[in-house]
Design a protein around this motif. Structure first.
Motif, PDB file in Angstrom:
ATOM      1  N   GLY A  83      -5.647   9.037  -6.675  1.00  0.00           N
ATOM      2  CA  GLY A  83      -6.248  10.156  -5.953  1.00  0.00           C
ATOM      3  C   GLY A  83      -7.504  10.675  -6.619  1.00  0.00           C
ATOM      4  N   ASP A  84      -7.509  10.714  -7.964  1.00  0.00           N
ATOM      5  CA  ASP A  84      -8.712  11.156  -8.675  1.00  0.00           C
ATOM      6  C   ASP A  84      -9.853  10.156  -8.520  1.00  0.00           C
ATOM      7  OD1 ASP A  84      -7.388  13.424  -9.499  1.00  0.00           O
ATOM      8  OD2 ASP A  84      -6.763  12.559 -11.421  1.00  0.00           O
ATOM      9  N   ILE A  85      -9.543   8.862  -8.510  1.00  0.00           N
ATOM     10  CA  ILE A  85     -10.592   7.855  -8.321  1.00  0.00           C
ATOM     11  C   ILE A  85     -11.234   8.012  -6.946  1.00  0.00           C
ATOM     12  CG2 ILE A  85     -11.034   5.386  -8.140  1.00  0.00           C
ATOM     13  CD1 ILE A  85      -8.814   4.925 -10.157  1.00  0.00           C
ATOM     14  N   LEU A  86     -10.416   8.226  -5.925  1.00  0.00           N
ATOM     15  CA  LEU A  86     -10.958   8.429  -4.583  1.00  0.00           C
ATOM     16  C   LEU A  86     -11.756   9.724  -4.503  1.00  0.00           C
ATOM     17  CD1 LEU A  86      -7.880   7.335  -2.459  1.00  0.00           C
ATOM     18  CD2 LEU A  86     -10.013   6.081  -2.753  1.00  0.00           C
ATOM     19  N   SER A  87     -11.326  10.750  -5.214  1.00  0.00           N
ATOM     20  CA  SER A  87     -12.070  12.010  -5.221  1.00  0.00           C
ATOM     21  C   SER A  87     -13.426  11.832  -5.896  1.00  0.00           C
ATOM     22  CB  SER A  87     -11.254  13.093  -5.932  1.00  0.00           C
ATOM     23  OG  SER A  87     -10.017  13.323  -5.276  1.00  0.00           O
ATOM     24  N   HIS A  88     -13.473  11.028  -6.962  1.00  0.00           N
ATOM     25  CA  HIS A  88     -14.758  10.752  -7.609  1.00  0.00           C
ATOM     26  C   HIS A  88     -15.679   9.983  -6.674  1.00  0.00           C
ATOM     27  CE1 HIS A  88     -13.375  12.521 -11.196  1.00  0.00           C
ATOM     28  NE2 HIS A  88     -12.717  11.499 -11.697  1.00  0.00           N
ATOM     29  N   TYR A  89     -15.145   8.970  -6.011  1.00  0.00           N
ATOM     30  CA  TYR A  89     -15.988   8.173  -5.126  1.00  0.00           C
ATOM     31  C   TYR A  89     -16.445   8.973  -3.905  1.00  0.00           C
ATOM     32  CZ  TYR A  89     -17.706   4.179  -2.492  1.00  0.00           C
ATOM     33  OH  TYR A  89     -18.517   3.311  -1.792  1.00  0.00           O
ATOM     34  N   TRP A 136      -4.547   5.062   2.237  1.00  0.00           N
ATOM     35  CA  TRP A 136      -3.547   4.080   1.855  1.00  0.00           C
ATOM     36  C   TRP A 136      -4.184   3.163   0.824  1.00  0.00           C
ATOM     37  CZ3 TRP A 136       1.493   4.114   3.564  1.00  0.00           C
ATOM     38  CH2 TRP A 136       1.789   5.008   4.607  1.00  0.00           C
ATOM     39  N   VAL A 137      -3.576   3.074  -0.375  1.00  0.00           N
ATOM     40  CA  VAL A 137      -4.214   2.403  -1.497  1.00  0.00           C
ATOM     41  C   VAL A 137      -3.250   1.433  -2.168  1.00  0.00           C
ATOM     42  CG1 VAL A 137      -5.701   4.402  -1.915  1.00  0.00           C
ATOM     43  CG2 VAL A 137      -3.581   4.152  -3.204  1.00  0.00           C
ATOM     44  N   TYR A 138      -3.862   0.484  -2.865  1.00  0.00           N
ATOM     45  CA  TYR A 138      -3.152  -0.421  -3.773  1.00  0.00           C
ATOM     46  C   TYR A 138      -3.940  -0.439  -5.072  1.00  0.00           C
ATOM     47  CZ  TYR A 138      -1.602  -4.733  -6.011  1.00  0.00           C
ATOM     48  OH  TYR A 138      -1.135  -5.658  -6.918  1.00  0.00           O
ATOM     49  N   TYR A 185       0.836  -1.196   0.000  1.00  0.00           N
ATOM     50  CA  TYR A 185       0.000   0.000   0.000  1.00  0.00           C
ATOM     51  C   TYR A 185       0.876   1.253   0.000  1.00  0.00           C
ATOM     52  CZ  TYR A 185      -4.053  -2.902   1.105  1.00  0.00           C
ATOM     53  OH  TYR A 185      -5.059  -3.835   1.076  1.00  0.00           O
ATOM     54  N   ARG A 186       0.366   2.288  -0.597  1.00  0.00           N
ATOM     55  CA  ARG A 186       1.041   3.591  -0.605  1.00  0.00           C
ATOM     56  C   ARG A 186       0.039   4.672  -0.240  1.00  0.00           C
ATOM     57  NH1 ARG A 186       0.105   6.243  -5.622  1.00  0.00           N
ATOM     58  NH2 ARG A 186      -1.036   4.899  -7.100  1.00  0.00           N
ATOM     59  N   ARG A 187       0.539   5.772   0.229  1.00  0.00           N
ATOM     60  CA  ARG A 187      -0.311   6.874   0.685  1.00  0.00           C
ATOM     61  C   ARG A 187      -0.544   7.855  -0.456  1.00  0.00           C
ATOM     62  NH1 ARG A 187       0.840  10.418   6.194  1.00  0.00           N
ATOM     63  NH2 ARG A 187      -1.127  11.624   6.163  1.00  0.00           N
ATOM     64  N   VAL A 188      -1.804   8.186  -0.695  1.00  0.00           N
ATOM     65  CA  VAL A 188      -2.164   9.135  -1.747  1.00  0.00           C
ATOM     66  C   VAL A 188      -3.101  10.184  -1.179  1.00  0.00           C
ATOM     67  CG1 VAL A 188      -1.885   7.425  -3.579  1.00  0.00           C
ATOM     68  CG2 VAL A 188      -4.116   7.762  -2.523  1.00  0.00           C
ATOM     69  N   LYS A 189      -3.174  11.280  -1.880  1.00  0.00           N
ATOM     70  CA  LYS A 189      -4.018  12.404  -1.477  1.00  0.00           C
ATOM     71  C   LYS A 189      -5.273  12.434  -2.342  1.00  0.00           C
ATOM     72  CE  LYS A 189      -3.426  16.433  -3.127  1.00  0.00           C
ATOM     73  NZ  LYS A 189      -2.929  17.769  -3.554  1.00  0.00           N
ATOM     74  N   SER A 190      -6.406  12.661  -1.701  1.00  0.00           N
ATOM     75  CA  SER A 190      -7.663  12.849  -2.412  1.00  0.00           C
ATOM     76  C   SER A 190      -8.302  14.152  -1.936  1.00  0.00           C
ATOM     77  CB  SER A 190      -8.618  11.668  -2.188  1.00  0.00           C
ATOM     78  OG  SER A 190      -9.010  11.602  -0.829  1.00  0.00           O
ATOM     79  N   VAL A 191      -9.251  14.645  -2.727  1.00  0.00           N
ATOM     80  CA  VAL A 191      -9.914  15.915  -2.433  1.00  0.00           C
ATOM     81  C   VAL A 191     -11.405  15.674  -2.329  1.00  0.00           C
ATOM     82  CG1 VAL A 191     -10.292  18.291  -3.180  1.00  0.00           C
ATOM     83  CG2 VAL A 191      -8.113  17.171  -3.679  1.00  0.00           C
ATOM     84  N   LYS A 192     -11.993  16.140  -1.260  1.00  0.00           N
ATOM     85  CA  LYS A 192     -13.431  16.042  -1.084  1.00  0.00           C
ATOM     86  C   LYS A 192     -14.147  17.088  -1.935  1.00  0.00           C
ATOM     87  CE  LYS A 192     -13.520  14.059   3.558  1.00  0.00           C
ATOM     88  NZ  LYS A 192     -14.060  14.183   4.929  1.00  0.00           N
ATOM     89  N   PRO A 193     -15.462  16.940  -2.136  1.00  0.00           N
ATOM     90  CA  PRO A 193     -16.181  17.936  -2.944  1.00  0.00           C
ATOM     91  C   PRO A 193     -16.105  19.346  -2.388  1.00  0.00           C
ATOM     92  CG  PRO A 193     -17.490  15.943  -2.711  1.00  0.00           C
ATOM     93  CD  PRO A 193     -16.308  15.780  -1.810  1.00  0.00           C
TER      94      PRO A 193
END
Length: 347
Positions: free
Chosen positions: A293-299, A250-252, A234-242
């Motif tokens: 990060g963009d996928i997490l922001s979409h979700y 932490w994502v894979y 796993y690695r740490r990524v940044k996401s943005v809320k609406p």
């Protein structure tokens, strides 16, 4: 009563193009509907017709609003589609031309045991059981706008009815002219294979949570990947809320072939590095060239439908232990508002 003697001009002017949807001019259903919306916007309680009748002028009685809501002289679904389409054309479009379609189901608690579509259920494994009916809600979201575009009640006697309603809503929805890309987000309850195939046939992208019981094309289960994946992968990524706030996960990420879906991007996400497999979210998307990060922001935009459920509907919960004690006093309470709940989305 707040001293209102006439419908506010802005409300009347906005709703006037939708007057043909009301087919009973003698009962003046259009005027009653205008007052109903004004009352829903001003009432401080749960949004029942009893509470609305205290806001509108005294000459408009409770029985008049109730008769308008129960009458079959107007189609609430067609009215919702028409109003939402007009709102989507009126609001300023986003700069990137991306429209997010978010779907979810909610449990609307009721106070009577005789509801034709009611059943005993709970929203998750940690919540208490309550008696109510489930509603599927579809909203269109971009930037900080959330517009409800469709709503339907689930029939518990039909297996997979919520996915059928969700597919029907997607087929009936017509995006506005400024849309360049449509991305559909929902939780694992709507991630049926037929639904995901329909989204791809329509040319839309999707970001869905899926159950770990799904299989790869070689027959292995997703749960095997989640269970045996080492923590160092796993690695740490940044996401943005609406709302613009940052949230790290932490994502894979990997590209694999799932049974019935073909090659997709699989994203395993968890809030803390030391969280185990049970607290790992599995997200699947058909978007290409998009970062984790963009996928997490979409979700993360799926939370908008949760807010839309809790604010306009003003849900009331009915625990089973208190249901039978209040049944005699509140018998038939669903008849006063189960049809009017649809109009609360117009707020």
């Amino acid at each position: 009563m707040l001293g209102l003697t006439c419908v506010p001009p802005k409300v009347y002017d906005f709703l006037y193009p939708f007057k043909p949807h009301f087919g009973c001019p003698q009962a003046r259903h259009f005027v009653l509907f205008c007052w109903l919306l004004v009352g829903l916007m001003l009432t401080p309680d749960k949004g029942t017709l009893k509470g609305v009748s205290r806001i509108v002028p005294p000459r408009l009685k409770y029985w008049a609003l109730l008769r308008m809501v129960r009458s079959g002289w107007w189609d609430e679904h067609a009215l919702l589609h028409a109003i939402s389409a007009d709102v989507l054309r009126t609001l300023p479009p986003p700069s990137n031309g991306v429209l997010h379609i978010v779907g979810d189901a909610t449990l609307k608690g009721k106070r009577g045991e005789q509801h034709p579509l009611g059943r005993v259920a709970r929203i998750n494994e940690h919540a208490q059981y309550c008696f109510g009916f489930e509603v599927v809600l579809l909203i269109a979201s971009w930037e900080r706008f959330r517009v409800p575009v469709a709503v339907a009640v689930i029939d518990p006697q039909q297996q997979g009815h919520q996915n059928k309603l969700f597919r029907q809503m997607l087929e009936e929805f017509v995006p506005p002219g400024w849309v360049q890309q449509v991305i559909v987000e929902a939780d694992a309850g709507f991630a049926a294979t037929e639904t995901l195939k329909l989204i791809e046939q329509m040319g839309y992208g999707y970001v869905f949570a899926v159950a770990r019981t799904r299989k790869f094309s070689d027959g292995r289960h997703l749960k095997d990947l989640v269970q045996h994946l080492p923590r160092k992968a796993y690695r740490r990524v940044k996401s943005v809320k609406p709302d613009g706030r940052r949230r790290d996960y932490w994502v894979y990420e990997c590209r694999r072939k799932l049974h019935g879906l073909g090659e997709v991007t699989i994203l395993l996400s968890k809030q803390r590095r030391n969280y185990g497999p049970k607290r790992t979210k599995i997200i699947v998307t058909n978007l290409r060239g998009v970062s984790a990060g963009d996928i997490l922001s979409h979700y993360a935009r799926r939370w908008g439908v949760e807010v839309c459920q809790s604010q306009p509907i003003k849900m009331t919960w009915c625990p089973l232990r208190s249901l039978r004690r209040t049944m005699a006093h509140l018998r038939g309470g669903f008849k006063r508002e189960h049809i009017g709940d649809i109009h609360l989305f117009f707020r």
